[in-house]
Write a protein that holds these residues in place. Structure first.
Motif, PDB file in Angstrom:
ATOM      1  N   ASN A 142       0.867   6.238  -4.798  1.00  0.00           N
ATOM      2  CA  ASN A 142      -0.289   7.095  -5.092  1.00  0.00           C
ATOM      3  C   ASN A 142       0.154   8.399  -5.747  1.00  0.00           C
ATOM      4  OD1 ASN A 142      -2.036   5.207  -4.010  1.00  0.00           O
ATOM      5  ND2 ASN A 142      -2.003   6.125  -1.966  1.00  0.00           N
ATOM      6  N   GLU A 201      -3.001  -2.934  -0.609  1.00  0.00           N
ATOM      7  CA  GLU A 201      -1.941  -3.791  -0.083  1.00  0.00           C
ATOM      8  C   GLU A 201      -2.523  -5.197   0.055  1.00  0.00           C
ATOM      9  OE1 GLU A 201       1.313  -3.767   3.596  1.00  0.00           O
ATOM     10  OE2 GLU A 201      -0.387  -2.378   3.565  1.00  0.00           O
ATOM     11  N   ASP A 217      -5.521   3.962  -1.830  1.00  0.00           N
ATOM     12  CA  ASP A 217      -5.379   3.646  -0.407  1.00  0.00           C
ATOM     13  C   ASP A 217      -4.308   4.570   0.195  1.00  0.00           C
ATOM     14  OD1 ASP A 217      -5.117   2.597   2.094  1.00  0.00           O
ATOM     15  OD2 ASP A 217      -4.825   0.511   1.451  1.00  0.00           O
ATOM     16  N   GLU A 218      -4.757   5.510   1.022  1.00  0.00           N
ATOM     17  CA  GLU A 218      -3.830   6.503   1.586  1.00  0.00           C
ATOM     18  C   GLU A 218      -2.882   5.894   2.619  1.00  0.00           C
ATOM     19  OE1 GLU A 218      -3.501   9.386   0.392  1.00  0.00           O
ATOM     20  OE2 GLU A 218      -5.252   9.331  -0.928  1.00  0.00           O
ATOM     21  N   SER A 219      -3.178   4.676   3.086  1.00  0.00           N
ATOM     22  CA  SER A 219      -2.333   4.082   4.122  1.00  0.00           C
ATOM     23  C   SER A 219      -1.202   3.239   3.532  1.00  0.00           C
ATOM     24  CB  SER A 219      -3.191   3.191   5.040  1.00  0.00           C
ATOM     25  OG  SER A 219      -3.736   2.097   4.307  1.00  0.00           O
ATOM     26  N   LEU A 220      -1.043   3.280   2.220  1.00  0.00           N
ATOM     27  CA  LEU A 220       0.006   2.465   1.605  1.00  0.00           C
ATOM     28  C   LEU A 220       1.387   2.932   2.048  1.00  0.00           C
ATOM     29  CD1 LEU A 220      -1.165   2.011  -2.114  1.00  0.00           C
ATOM     30  CD2 LEU A 220      -1.314   0.383  -0.236  1.00  0.00           C
ATOM     31  N   PRO A 221       2.272   1.996   2.311  1.00  0.00           N
ATOM     32  CA  PRO A 221       3.650   2.397   2.658  1.00  0.00           C
ATOM     33  C   PRO A 221       4.421   2.794   1.406  1.00  0.00           C
ATOM     34  CG  PRO A 221       3.479   0.017   2.588  1.00  0.00           C
ATOM     35  CD  PRO A 221       2.085   0.543   2.370  1.00  0.00           C
ATOM     36  N   ASP A 241       6.086   7.083  -3.263  1.00  0.00           N
ATOM     37  CA  ASP A 241       4.683   6.970  -2.868  1.00  0.00           C
ATOM     38  C   ASP A 241       3.910   6.606  -4.134  1.00  0.00           C
ATOM     39  OD1 ASP A 241       2.042   7.244  -2.195  1.00  0.00           O
ATOM     40  OD2 ASP A 241       2.288   9.149  -1.133  1.00  0.00           O
TER      41      ASP A 241
END
Length: 573
Positions: free
Chosen positions: A425, A491, A451-455, A423
Motif C-alpha cells: 500500500n 489478499e 486493504d490495510e490488513s495486508l502483510p 508495504d
C-alpha cells in the motif's frame, strides 16, 4: 531442402526488424511437416490412388460386362417373343381369305388352335378396310366396333404392321396389341388384330435371375414403364429418371437414380418397336467385395500415414520448442538489459536533477526563512501579515519540491534489483503521488481501496514502482477528462496478494488484447514505443507473479497483478 527451410526460418526469427510471435513458429512447423509429407506421404498417396483406380476399373469391368450381356440376351428373348406373335398374326391374315375369317365360327376355331400353340393371346379380331370389326373371337363383345378413328388403325393401314405399347383399356389389366394388314390380289385390305397378355414379359425378366437388390424392367421411349419395377414404379407409371441416350446395342452407364444412389444402368433400345429394356444394379453392392478389401488397405495406409505424421510432428515440435525457448530467453535477456540500461539512465538523470535542484532550493529556503524572521522582528512593517503569508507559501512549496527530489533520489538508488520487505500500500501511495497533479489538472478521480490488513511482502520496490507507473500512465491516457480510475489491493491466498487497476476509458478490442504484452506492439501510432506493457509483463514474471488484463471497447480496462508474499525465482521466461 530441409536445411534451406531451417536456414530461412532462423533468418526470419533472428531478423533485426522481425518480431517474434507464435505465428512464426507455427509457420516453421508447417513448413517442416509439409516437407516431410511431400517426401514420405505423397509417393504413398500416389501409389495408393493409382492402385485404387486401376483395381476399381478392372473390378467395374468384371461387373459391367455380365450385366450388359444379360440385358442383350434378354432383349433378344423379348424380340423373339414379339416376332413369333407378329408372325402368327401375319400368317393368319395371309393364309385365310377375308370371307372365311369373317365367319366368327371359323375365327374362333383359328383362335383356339393359336392359343394351344402360343401362350399369351387374349382375343383375335378381323377388321375391314373401314375399321369395322367384322368378327371377333375372345371373352368380350367387340363385334361391330369401329376403330377407324384410332391412331393405331391408321398406322397399321400405312405401315402394314403395328405393335402397341402396354395399356390397360377397358380390360383393366396390362396388355398390348399386334395388328397386321393384308391386301389380296383384288386390292382388298383387311386387318387382323390380336391382344396379348403382357404377363409373359414379367416371366422373361424373372428369367434374368437378378440379385435381390437389382432391378430390370421394360419401358417405352417416353419413359413409361411397361412392366412393374421393384424400385421405380408400377406398370404405366413414368420412370423417375431421365432416359439414357438411344442405342440399339446393349450399353452400360454409371449414373444416379432419383434418390441420389449410385447405380450401374444397362439398357438397350428395340429397333422395331418403341420398347427399351433396362437393368439396374446398385454400385455399392456391386463393389461390396472391393469395399471390404479397400477398407483393410485403407486402415493400414491411414495407420502408416498417422505414424509418419506423429513422428514428424513430435520431432518438429521438440525442435521448435527448444528453438522457441532459446529465442524467448534471448529476447528476455535483451529486454532486461535494455530495461536495466534505461532505468540506470533514468536513475542517473534523476539523481543529477535532484542534486542540482536541491542546491537552489536550499538557498531559497534559507532566504525565505530569513525574510520571515525579519518580518517577525518588525511589528510595524507595512503589510506585515501579507508578506508573512507569502513567505509561508514559499516555504511550503520548497518542502514539496524537497519531497519530490527525495523520491527521485530514492528511485535512483533502487535501480538495481534488490529484494526488501515492502508495504504494498505504501509503494502504491508513493507511486500515485507522482501522478496527483496530472490527475487533478484533468479532473480524473483516482479511487483508492487499499486493504490495510495486508502483510508486508518481499519484493523489489523500484521494479514495482516501474510496473505501477506504466499501468497508471496507460490508464490516464485511456480515460477522458473527469474520468475514473480505481486502485484496489487485497489478499487472495495464503501466499499471494492482488493489485487491480480499473479505468472507465476507451477500452481495447479483442485483437489488441491478444497482442498487448508483445514487445513493440502499440496503439499510439507515432508516440508509443510498445515496450511499456512488455517490460511490465517481464518484471512481474521475474518477481514470481502474474498479470492479467480484461477489456471491452467503450467500457474500460482492468489490469490485475498477482504477487507472491515471499521472493521467489521467475517461473516463466
Amino acid at each position: 531442402m530441409f536445411k534451406t527451410i531451417l536456414r530461412h526460418s532462423f533468418k526470419d526469427l533472428h531478423g533485426s526488424e522481425d518480431i517474434l510471435s507464435p505465428e512464426r513458429y507455427m509457420s516453421l512447423r508447417r513448413k517442416i511437416v509439409g516437407l516431410m509429407a511431400v517426401v514420405s506421404v505423397v509417393p504413398l498417396l500416389l501409389m495408393a490412388a493409382i492402385n485404387y483406380y486401376e483395381y476399381r476399373a478392372a473390378l467395374g469391368r468384371e461387373i459391367q460386362n455380365p450385366l450388359r450381356i444379360l440385358v442383350s440376351k434378354t432383349k433378344n428373348s423379348f424380340e423373339l417373343f414379339l416376332a413369333e406373335r407378329t408372325s402368327t398374326v401375319s400368317f393368319i391374315a395371309s393364309a385365310y381369305p377375308f370371307e372365311e375369317l369373317a365367319q366368327e365360327k371359323n375365327l374362333k376355331h383359328i383362335f383356339k388352335v393359336m392359343t394351344q400353340v402360343f401362350d399369351g393371346f387374349v382375343d383375335l379380331g378381323l377388321l375391314d378396310e373401314n375399321g369395322v370389326q367384322v368378327s371377333y373371337a375372345g371373352p368380350y363383345s367387340l363385334a361391330g366396333k369401329n376403330y377407324a378413328e384410332q391412331s393405331w388403325f391408321n398406322q397399321v393401314m400405312i405401315r402394314g404392321t403395328y405393335i402397341s405399347d402396354v395399356f390397360m383399356g377397358y380390360r383393366h389389366f396390362p396388355h398390348m396389341v399386334i395388328a397386321v394388314r393384308h391386301m389380296d390380289e383384288n386390292g382388298k385390305n383387311w386387318v387382323v388384330r390380336a391382344t396379348i397378355d403382357t404377363t409373359r414379359f414379367d416371366r422373361l425378366i424373372a428369367a434374368m435371375s437378378l440379385e435381390p437388390d437389382s432391378d430390370a424392367f421394360l419401358l417405352n421411349k417416353e419413359g413409361i414403364l411397361q412392366t412393374t419395377s421393384n424400385y421405380y414404379g408400377k406398370v404405366l407409371e413414368r420412370l423417375p429418371m431421365a432416359m439414357p441416350p438411344q442405342g440399339y446395342e446393349a450399353r452400360l452407364v454409371e449414373t444416379q437414380d432419383h434418390n441420389g444412389e449410385d447405380i450401374y444402368l444397362a439398357y438397350s433400345y428395340f429397333p422395331e418397336t418403341d420398347f427399351v429394356l433396362m437393368a439396374v444394379k446398385p454400385r455399392g453392392s456391386a463393389l461390396k467385395t472391393w469395399y471390404m478389401v479397400k477398407g483393410d488397405l485403407l486402415f493400414i495406409f491411414v495407420l502408416g500415414v498417422m505414424a509418419i505424421f506423429l513422428v514428424v510432428y513430435k520431432m518438429t515440435d521438440l525442435l521448435i520448442q527448444r528453438m522457441r525457448e532459446s529465442e524467448e530467453r534471448r529476447e528476455l535477456a535483451f529486454r532486461q538489459v535494455e530495461h536495466a540500461q534505461k532505468l540506470s539512465s533514468i536513475g542517473r538523470l534523476a539523481a543529477g536533477v535532484a542534486h542540482e535542484i536541491n542546491n537552489p532550493l536550499a538557498a531559497i529556503n534559507e532566504k525565505a526563512g530569513l525574510m520571515k524572521d525579519l518580518l517577525g522582528l518588525r511589528p510595524d512593517f507595512p503589510d506585515r501579515e501579507k508578506f508573512i503569508t507569502l513567505a509561508d507559501a514559499i516555504l511550503k512549496s520548497i518542502r514539496r519540491c524537497r519531497d519530490i527530489t527525495h523520491r527521485m533520489l530514492g528511485f535512483a538508488r533502487r535501480m538495481d534489483v534488490s529484494y526488501e520487505e515492502l508495504d504494498i500500500n505504501e509503494v502504491l501511495t508513493d507511486t500515485l503521488s507522482f501522478l496527483d497533479q496530472e490527475a487533478k489538472h484533468r479532473g480524473v478521480t483516482i479511487v483508492r481501496e487499499l486493504d490495510e490488513s495486508l502483510p508486508r511482502i518481499l519484493s523489489d520496490r523500484g521494479q514495482l514502482q516501474q510496473v505501477f507507473l506504466n499501468i497508471l500512465n496507460n490508464a490516464l491516457a485511456a480515460v477522458p477528462d473527469d474520468g475514473n480510475i480505481e486502485v484496489k489491493t487485497g489478499e487472495i491466498a495464503p501466499d499471494s496478494l492482488v493489485i487491480s487497476f480499473q479505468d472507465n476509458g476507451c477500452g481495447m478490442s479483442q485483437d489488441t488484447l491478444e497482442h498487448v504484452f508483445e514487445p513493440f506492439f502499440t496503439t499510439k501510432k507515432g508516440t508509443g514505443t510498445g515496450l511499456g506493457l512488455s517490460i511490465t509483463y517481464g518484471i512481474i514474471k521475474k518477481l514470481g507473479g502474474d498479470i492479467a488484463v480484461t477489456s471491452k471497447q467503450g467500457e474500460g480496462t482492468l489490469f490485475t497483478i498477482y504477487l507472491p508474499k515471499s521472493a521467489r525465482k521467475e517461473t516463466a521466461s
